[in-house]
Design a protein around this motif. Structure first.
Motif, PDB file in Angstrom:
ATOM      1  N   SER A  13       0.850  -1.179   0.000  1.00  0.00           N
ATOM      2  CA  SER A  13       0.000   0.000   0.000  1.00  0.00           C
ATOM      3  C   SER A  13       0.892   1.238   0.000  1.00  0.00           C
ATOM      4  O   SER A  13       1.977   1.222   0.590  1.00  0.00           O
ATOM      5  N   PRO A  15      -0.101   4.590   1.244  1.00  0.00           N
ATOM      6  CA  PRO A  15      -1.206   5.341   1.846  1.00  0.00           C
ATOM      7  C   PRO A  15      -1.180   6.840   1.576  1.00  0.00           C
ATOM      8  O   PRO A  15      -2.230   7.447   1.400  1.00  0.00           O
ATOM      9  N   GLU A  16      -0.005   7.456   1.524  1.00  0.00           N
ATOM     10  CA  GLU A  16       0.060   8.897   1.266  1.00  0.00           C
ATOM     11  C   GLU A  16      -0.337   9.253  -0.163  1.00  0.00           C
ATOM     12  O   GLU A  16      -0.715  10.382  -0.433  1.00  0.00           O
ATOM     13  N   GLY A  18      -2.757   7.471  -1.743  1.00  0.00           N
ATOM     14  CA  GLY A  18      -4.128   7.018  -1.951  1.00  0.00           C
ATOM     15  C   GLY A  18      -4.218   5.702  -2.695  1.00  0.00           C
ATOM     16  O   GLY A  18      -5.283   5.345  -3.204  1.00  0.00           O
ATOM     17  N   GLU A  20      -4.455   2.055  -2.233  1.00  0.00           N
ATOM     18  CA  GLU A  20      -4.761   1.102  -1.159  1.00  0.00           C
ATOM     19  C   GLU A  20      -4.047  -0.227  -1.336  1.00  0.00           C
ATOM     20  O   GLU A  20      -3.622  -0.837  -0.357  1.00  0.00           O
ATOM     21  N   VAL A  66      -5.823   6.500 -10.210  1.00  0.00           N
ATOM     22  CA  VAL A  66      -5.638   7.117  -8.906  1.00  0.00           C
ATOM     23  C   VAL A  66      -4.777   8.348  -9.134  1.00  0.00           C
ATOM     24  O   VAL A  66      -3.670   8.249  -9.668  1.00  0.00           O
ATOM     25  N   CYS A  68      -2.444  11.189  -7.808  1.00  0.00           N
ATOM     26  CA  CYS A  68      -1.530  11.252  -6.669  1.00  0.00           C
ATOM     27  C   CYS A  68      -0.774  12.575  -6.653  1.00  0.00           C
ATOM     28  O   CYS A  68      -0.621  13.227  -7.683  1.00  0.00           O
ATOM     29  N   THR A  93       7.666   8.682  -0.389  1.00  0.00           N
ATOM     30  CA  THR A  93       6.329   8.402   0.117  1.00  0.00           C
ATOM     31  C   THR A  93       6.397   7.253   1.118  1.00  0.00           C
ATOM     32  O   THR A  93       7.411   6.551   1.198  1.00  0.00           O
TER      33      THR A  93
END
Length: 157
Positions: A13, A15-16, A18, A20, A66, A68, A93
């Motif tokens: 993942s 997370p920062e 997005g 998942e 996604v 980012c 990240t």
């Protein structure tokens, strides 16, 4: 120091960003980690270099997208798997594998045609994990219990 073991591929993942879940190839031949990215646009925010880009986290699919944003560390010349020299953006990240989280550097590259949308290189793994090339997904798959969780559950009984 006992190190945890990862397989040759793992669900991770970011997370920062997005993201998942994304299937990453554990690549000890690569020094730096790489993430599939498209439409990368650097910009400055509050005096800090940042970058916006899109990610297709699912192999062989262009959906979902996604969007980012991350701190931009700079640019680096990387020798790709086909021997070509490429100038790539470098970001930092947070990475998560199972319950483990730590910051990593990774380059952004067009990996749309590659088997894996993310490579996890040896810098990100050093001092944290050993790689067992005969196993996969030791930390589980999305929606499934990991091998480590199964062992812990059995020992609690």
């Amino acid at each position: 120091m006992d190190l945890m073991t990862v397989g040759w591929r793992e669900w991770v993942s970011l997370p920062e960003l997005g993201v998942e879940s994304i299937k990453a190839k554990i690549d000890t031949g690569a020094r730096t980690s790489a993430l599939h990215a498209f439409h990368a646009k650097p910009f400055v925010q509050n005096g800090q270099q940042r970058i916006r880009f899109g990610v297709h986290p699912v192999q062989r699919h262009r959906q979902p997208d996604v969007l980012c944003e991350a701190p931009l560390i700079g640019e680096r010349i990387v020798i790709s798997s086909n021997g070509q020299h490429e100038l790539r953006f470098v970001i930092t990240t947070m990475l998560r594998i199972g319950a483990y989280r730590w910051p990593i550097e990774m380059t952004l590259a067009d990996r749309d045609q590659m088997g894996f949308r993310m490579l996890l290189g040896r810098r990100a793994l050093a001092g944290r994990f050993l790689v067992d090339p005969g196993t996969s997904f030791k930390f589980g798959r999305p929606g499934r219990e990991s091998e480590y969780q199964q062992i812990r559950r059995r020992h609690r009984r």
